[in-house]
Design a protein around this motif. Structure first.
Motif, PDB file in Angstrom:
ATOM      1  N   ASP A   8     -11.000  46.908 -36.625  1.00 38.54           N
ATOM      2  CA  ASP A   8     -11.601  48.039 -35.820  1.00 38.54           C
ATOM      3  C   ASP A   8     -12.754  47.336 -34.911  1.00 38.54           C
ATOM      4  O   ASP A   8     -13.351  48.062 -34.183  1.00 38.54           O
ATOM      5  N   ASP A   9     -12.629  46.059 -34.653  1.00 31.59           N
ATOM      6  CA  ASP A   9     -13.665  45.262 -34.274  1.00 31.59           C
ATOM      7  C   ASP A   9     -13.123  44.244 -33.152  1.00 31.59           C
ATOM      8  O   ASP A   9     -11.831  44.271 -33.225  1.00 31.59           O
ATOM      9  N   ASP A  10     -13.946  43.661 -32.398  1.00 28.57           N
ATOM     10  CA  ASP A  10     -13.640  42.666 -31.394  1.00 28.57           C
ATOM     11  C   ASP A  10     -14.329  41.467 -31.758  1.00 28.57           C
ATOM     12  O   ASP A  10     -15.784  41.600 -32.062  1.00 28.57           O
ATOM     13  N   CYS A  11     -13.922  40.199 -31.598  1.00 31.43           N
ATOM     14  CA  CYS A  11     -14.878  39.223 -31.705  1.00 31.43           C
ATOM     15  C   CYS A  11     -14.230  37.922 -30.691  1.00 31.43           C
ATOM     16  O   CYS A  11     -13.122  37.939 -30.631  1.00 31.43           O
ATOM     17  N   GLY A  12     -15.007  37.024 -30.587  1.00 29.88           N
ATOM     18  CA  GLY A  12     -14.672  35.786 -29.718  1.00 29.88           C
ATOM     19  C   GLY A  12     -13.899  34.685 -30.644  1.00 29.88           C
ATOM     20  O   GLY A  12     -14.233  34.658 -31.836  1.00 29.88           O
ATOM     21  N   VAL A  13     -13.123  34.038 -29.711  1.00 34.69           N
ATOM     22  CA  VAL A  13     -12.704  32.614 -30.635  1.00 34.69           C
ATOM     23  C   VAL A  13     -12.688  31.544 -29.762  1.00 34.69           C
ATOM     24  O   VAL A  13     -12.798  31.712 -28.359  1.00 34.69           O
ATOM     25  N   THR A  14     -12.793  30.365 -30.033  1.00 40.48           N
ATOM     26  CA  THR A  14     -13.188  29.320 -29.374  1.00 40.48           C
ATOM     27  C   THR A  14     -11.692  28.674 -28.526  1.00 40.48           C
ATOM     28  O   THR A  14     -10.809  29.048 -29.064  1.00 40.48           O
ATOM     29  N   GLU A  15     -12.002  28.227 -27.650  1.00 44.41           N
ATOM     30  CA  GLU A  15     -10.789  27.669 -26.621  1.00 44.41           C
ATOM     31  C   GLU A  15     -10.096  26.597 -27.761  1.00 44.41           C
ATOM     32  O   GLU A  15      -8.754  26.409 -27.464  1.00 44.41           O
ATOM     33  N   GLN A  16     -10.732  25.827 -28.297  1.00 44.59           N
ATOM     34  CA  GLN A  16     -10.121  24.768 -29.162  1.00 44.59           C
ATOM     35  C   GLN A  16      -9.191  25.394 -30.016  1.00 44.59           C
ATOM     36  O   GLN A  16      -8.186  25.185 -30.510  1.00 44.59           O
ATOM     37  N   TRP A  17      -9.747  26.461 -30.683  1.00 45.87           N
ATOM     38  CA  TRP A  17      -8.882  27.125 -31.646  1.00 45.87           C
ATOM     39  C   TRP A  17      -7.738  27.769 -31.160  1.00 45.87           C
ATOM     40  O   TRP A  17      -6.689  27.744 -31.612  1.00 45.87           O
ATOM     41  N   THR A  18      -8.169  28.472 -29.917  1.00 49.78           N
ATOM     42  CA  THR A  18      -6.759  29.010 -29.291  1.00 49.78           C
ATOM     43  C   THR A  18      -5.841  28.225 -28.905  1.00 49.78           C
ATOM     44  O   THR A  18      -4.419  28.534 -29.330  1.00 49.78           O
ATOM     45  N   ARG A  19      -6.032  26.776 -28.557  1.00 47.75           N
ATOM     46  CA  ARG A  19      -4.856  25.950 -28.362  1.00 47.75           C
ATOM     47  C   ARG A  19      -4.063  25.513 -29.520  1.00 47.75           C
ATOM     48  O   ARG A  19      -3.073  25.660 -29.444  1.00 47.75           O
ATOM     49  N   ALA A  20      -4.880  25.202 -30.515  1.00 44.95           N
ATOM     50  CA  ALA A  20      -4.294  24.923 -31.922  1.00 44.95           C
ATOM     51  C   ALA A  20      -3.257  26.297 -32.271  1.00 44.95           C
ATOM     52  O   ALA A  20      -2.336  26.111 -33.089  1.00 44.95           O
ATOM     53  N   TRP A  21      -3.737  27.481 -32.235  1.00 47.50           N
ATOM     54  CA  TRP A  21      -3.067  28.604 -32.723  1.00 47.50           C
ATOM     55  C   TRP A  21      -2.041  28.605 -31.948  1.00 47.50           C
ATOM     56  O   TRP A  21      -0.854  28.919 -32.436  1.00 47.50           O
ATOM     57  N   ASN A  22      -1.794  28.630 -30.596  1.00 50.85           N
ATOM     58  CA  ASN A  22      -0.674  28.784 -29.749  1.00 50.85           C
ATOM     59  C   ASN A  22       0.200  27.573 -30.012  1.00 50.85           C
ATOM     60  O   ASN A  22       1.616  27.899 -30.163  1.00 50.85           O
ATOM     61  N   GLU A  23      -0.022  26.477 -30.496  1.00 55.22           N
ATOM     62  CA  GLU A  23       0.628  25.520 -30.736  1.00 55.22           C
ATOM     63  C   GLU A  23       1.685  25.793 -31.996  1.00 55.22           C
ATOM     64  O   GLU A  23       2.728  25.463 -32.388  1.00 55.22           O
ATOM     65  N   THR A  24       0.770  26.193 -33.182  1.00 55.25           N
ATOM     66  CA  THR A  24       1.311  26.649 -34.410  1.00 55.25           C
ATOM     67  C   THR A  24       2.131  27.616 -34.182  1.00 55.25           C
ATOM     68  O   THR A  24       3.502  27.702 -34.652  1.00 55.25           O
ATOM     69  N   ARG A  25       1.973  28.660 -33.558  1.00 58.05           N
ATOM     70  CA  ARG A  25       2.799  29.650 -33.368  1.00 58.05           C
ATOM     71  C   ARG A  25       4.088  29.504 -32.506  1.00 58.05           C
ATOM     72  O   ARG A  25       5.188  29.911 -33.238  1.00 58.05           O
ATOM     73  N   HIS A  26       4.131  28.657 -31.536  1.00 60.12           N
ATOM     74  CA  HIS A  26       5.134  28.196 -31.091  1.00 60.12           C
ATOM     75  C   HIS A  26       6.016  27.308 -32.062  1.00 60.12           C
ATOM     76  O   HIS A  26       7.517  27.336 -32.011  1.00 60.12           O
ATOM     77  N   ARG A  27       5.519  26.302 -32.891  1.00 54.96           N
ATOM     78  CA  ARG A  27       6.187  25.531 -33.817  1.00 54.96           C
ATOM     79  C   ARG A  27       7.027  26.381 -34.803  1.00 54.96           C
ATOM     80  O   ARG A  27       8.097  25.993 -35.527  1.00 54.96           O
ATOM     81  N   LEU A  28       6.257  27.320 -35.582  1.00 59.29           N
ATOM     82  CA  LEU A  28       6.776  27.930 -36.590  1.00 59.29           C
ATOM     83  C   LEU A  28       7.410  29.370 -36.372  1.00 59.29           C
ATOM     84  O   LEU A  28       8.313  29.765 -37.167  1.00 59.29           O
ATOM     85  N   GLY A  29       7.327  29.747 -35.097  1.00 55.20           N
ATOM     86  CA  GLY A  29       8.113  30.957 -34.606  1.00 55.20           C
ATOM     87  C   GLY A  29       7.652  32.249 -35.320  1.00 55.20           C
ATOM     88  O   GLY A  29       8.735  33.135 -35.224  1.00 55.20           O
ATOM     89  N   PHE A  30       6.456  32.331 -35.766  1.00 53.69           N
ATOM     90  CA  PHE A  30       6.315  33.773 -36.396  1.00 53.69           C
ATOM     91  C   PHE A  30       5.595  34.665 -35.315  1.00 53.69           C
ATOM     92  O   PHE A  30       5.156  34.128 -34.148  1.00 53.69           O
ATOM     93  N   ARG A  31       5.562  35.897 -35.602  1.00 50.32           N
ATOM     94  CA  ARG A  31       5.105  36.731 -34.590  1.00 50.32           C
ATOM     95  C   ARG A  31       3.570  37.313 -35.165  1.00 50.32           C
ATOM     96  O   ARG A  31       3.469  37.471 -36.441  1.00 50.32           O
ATOM     97  N   VAL A  32       3.222  37.967 -34.259  1.00 47.93           N
ATOM     98  CA  VAL A  32       1.604  38.500 -34.719  1.00 47.93           C
ATOM     99  C   VAL A  32       1.460  39.919 -34.044  1.00 47.93           C
ATOM    100  O   VAL A  32       1.705  40.221 -32.498  1.00 47.93           O
ATOM    101  N   PHE A  33       1.348  40.775 -35.088  1.00 50.27           N
ATOM    102  CA  PHE A  33       1.077  42.084 -34.377  1.00 50.27           C
ATOM    103  C   PHE A  33      -0.243  42.584 -34.815  1.00 50.27           C
ATOM    104  O   PHE A  33      -0.709  42.231 -35.598  1.00 50.27           O
TER     105      PHE A  33
END
Length: 538
Positions: free
Chosen positions: A471-496
């Motif tokens: 129910d909230d919003d919070c920030g994430v770091t740029e470095q974490w976001t790059r690692a997150w997107n790379e992991t999503r692409h490699r494992l092919g999971f979806r996020v809802f």
């Protein structure tokens, strides 16, 4: 003496033949039924407490209250319970027989037995649910019970007097054998006469006392109305607990296999506090998700986002299909099908349903305690949705992981492997746990990605699904976001993403918009259908 012997013959015949058995149990039961009752009684402290209470307040002469509890239990438990005839009952149990007659003749009794027959635990619940009514009936039946006790004593006195006739006649016969002792013979004959008169008087008194006891038991005030309301209350209590168990995913088969004490502890846990308040919402979520699974097409496309036109019959909306049921509209349906103008569910993503684990990341920060419409808290809605996702994973043969999170570094992980049972106690632990504190997206999403990566390394399964509920919003770091997107692409999971109760404008600007494949805003916490398409694509 010959005349006295003739008068005494009837009494001698009675003492020679076995006396008819006078039963203390109104419900006919065999040895196995009684063993079931005793086992249940020993396992249930509540039944023992009730028996002790009723015995202390309403049972000065014997064990008639204990016999009454046994009768109430067996009437609920047995497949085809039958009552004895009143004539076969011990007079001191005529009140019990009258109470059981009223209970079993009430229109609600059949409905009660649908829930309790063959289930000792449910039958014990029915007894406890009727405790207040039994107290009231026993209080109003005090006079009738006293009459029954007097009838029992009169019956025993009559039996003793009949035996005395036999003994006195034998003594008189021995005196009569001595022809020289005429005085002794006369004395013996007089003793036989007095014994017969005593026996006749005792039998008449016993018959009168029994009739008075039966009349008093029948005249207990309000017995029918009390029995009817008690049976209805018991049926509702048992049904409510069965529905509570079903809401938490405990089927009737699992309940029957569950030990009595464990089932009682679980029921008490689910009946109390916030878990009981969530039962209806959980049940509605699970029912909705089950219905969506029934409509789901294997290898379906991605998120359903609206309605479009086309000729794909697998995606035709129900209102279009309804036209086939009207002969005059079938030609119109055929023409629109040929022209590719049928209304279809529109979708986005064109991605097959997942095969990896389903991971629900549930926010348990302080703000999740806030209530929405209908008094439903954000926590209740999120936990109910997560439990429906657990069902979804079990039905699809996929692992499920529940991650409860709040501030940075604060999380608790609950694993439910597909190849192992999902213990209801662990499910309840997952639902009950609340961490409190602030909100961090990086903590739960990093943990979820690590779990999916470990799953890929162990089983080579990809295409997992992460559902982020907050129910909230919070920030994430740029470095974490790059690692997150790379992991999503490699494992092919979806996020809802499911944002609960946040303003629409704030949700549109949420960090989750960039982190998720799809983001939904949930404003009405009483509506479980806002996530229906989620259960069609996961």
């Amino acid at each position: 003496m010959d005349e006295l012997a003739t008068r005494a013959g009837a009494w001698l015949a009675r003492t020679a033949a076995p006396a008819p058995e006078r039963h203390t149990a109104a419900v006919v039961a065999d040895r196995f039924d009684r063993v079931t009752w005793h086992d249940t009684y020993e396992q249930s402290a509540a039944l023992r407490d009730l028996a002790a209470e009723l015995g202390d307040h309403h049972d000065r002469h014997g064990h008639h209250t204990a016999d009454l509890l046994t009768d109430v239990f067996l009437a609920a438990y047995k497949t085809g319970p039958k009552l004895r005839e009143p004539a076969a009952m011990d007079p001191s149990r005529l009140v019990n027989h009258r109470i059981m007659t009223a209970l079993m003749e009430s229109p609600e009794f059949a409905g009660l037995r649908q829930e309790t027959a063959g289930d000792p635990y449910a039958a014990a619940m029915a007894v406890l649910a009727q405790a207040a009514a039994l107290r009231g009936l026993l209080e109003r039946a005090r006079d009738a019970q006293e009459r029954g006790e007097r009838a029992r004593r009169a019956q025993r006195a009559a039996e003793t007097a009949a035996t005395a006739v036999d003994e006195t006649l034998q003594e008189a016969a021995e005196e009569a054998a001595d022809e020289a002792d005429e005085t002794g013979a006369a004395r013996a004959a007089d003793a036989v006469r007095r014994a017969i008169e005593t026996a006749e008087a005792a039998e008449a008194a016993a018959a009168a006392a029994r009739q008075a006891a039966l009349a008093a038991a029948t005249a207990v005030p309000g017995i029918r109305a009390t029995a009817r309301s008690a049976t209805a209350r018991a049926a509702e209590t048992v049904r409510r607990e069965a529905a509570l168990m079903r809401a938490w995913g405990v089927g009737s088969g699992a309940l029957e296999r569950m030990p009595f004490a464990e089932r009682a502890r679980l029921a008490e846990r689910l009946r109390t506090g916030r878990l009981a308040e969530w039962a209806d919402l959980i049940g509605r979520f699970r029912q909705m998700a089950s219905g969506e699974r029934a409509r789901k097409v294997e290898n379906a496309t991605g998120e359903l986002v609206g309605v479009t036109l086309g000729d794909d019959l697998s995606r035709v909306i129900p209102s279009e299909l309804a036209h086939l049921g009207l002969p005059e509209l079938r030609a119109v349906f055929a023409a629109r099908y040929a022209a590719g103008e049928l209304m279809l569910y529109d979708s986005r993503g064109e991605q097959a349903t997942g095969r990896g684990a389903i991971i629900a990341c549930v926010d348990t920060s302080h703000s999740m305690y806030e209530e929405g419409p209908g008094g439903i808290t954000r926590e209740a809605w999120s936990k109910a949705c997560a439990l429906a996702l657990l069902d979804q994973a079990r039905a699809a043969g996929r692992d499920f992981v529940g991650i409860l999170f709040s501030g940075p570094g604060r999380l608790q992980v609950f694993r439910f492997p597909a190849d192992e049972p999902a213990p209801v106690e662990r499910t309840v632990d997952f639902a009950e746990t609340f961490l409190g504190g602030g909100t961090s997206y990086q903590t739960p999403l990093s943990a979820a990605a690590e779990l999916l990566e470990a799953e890929f390394d162990d089983t080579a399964r990809m295409r997992g699904d992460i559902v982020m509920i907050t129910d909230d919003d919070c920030g994430v770091t740029e470095q974490w976001t790059r690692a997150w997107n790379e992991t999503r692409h490699r494992l092919g999971f979806r996020v809802f993403g499911l944002v609960i109760g946040a303003p629409r404008a704030a949700a549109a600007d949420s960090v989750l918009e960039a982190l998720c494949d799809n983001l939904r805003l949930i404003e009405d916490l009483t509506d479980v259908h806002g996530t229906a398409d989620l259960f069609r694509v996961i």
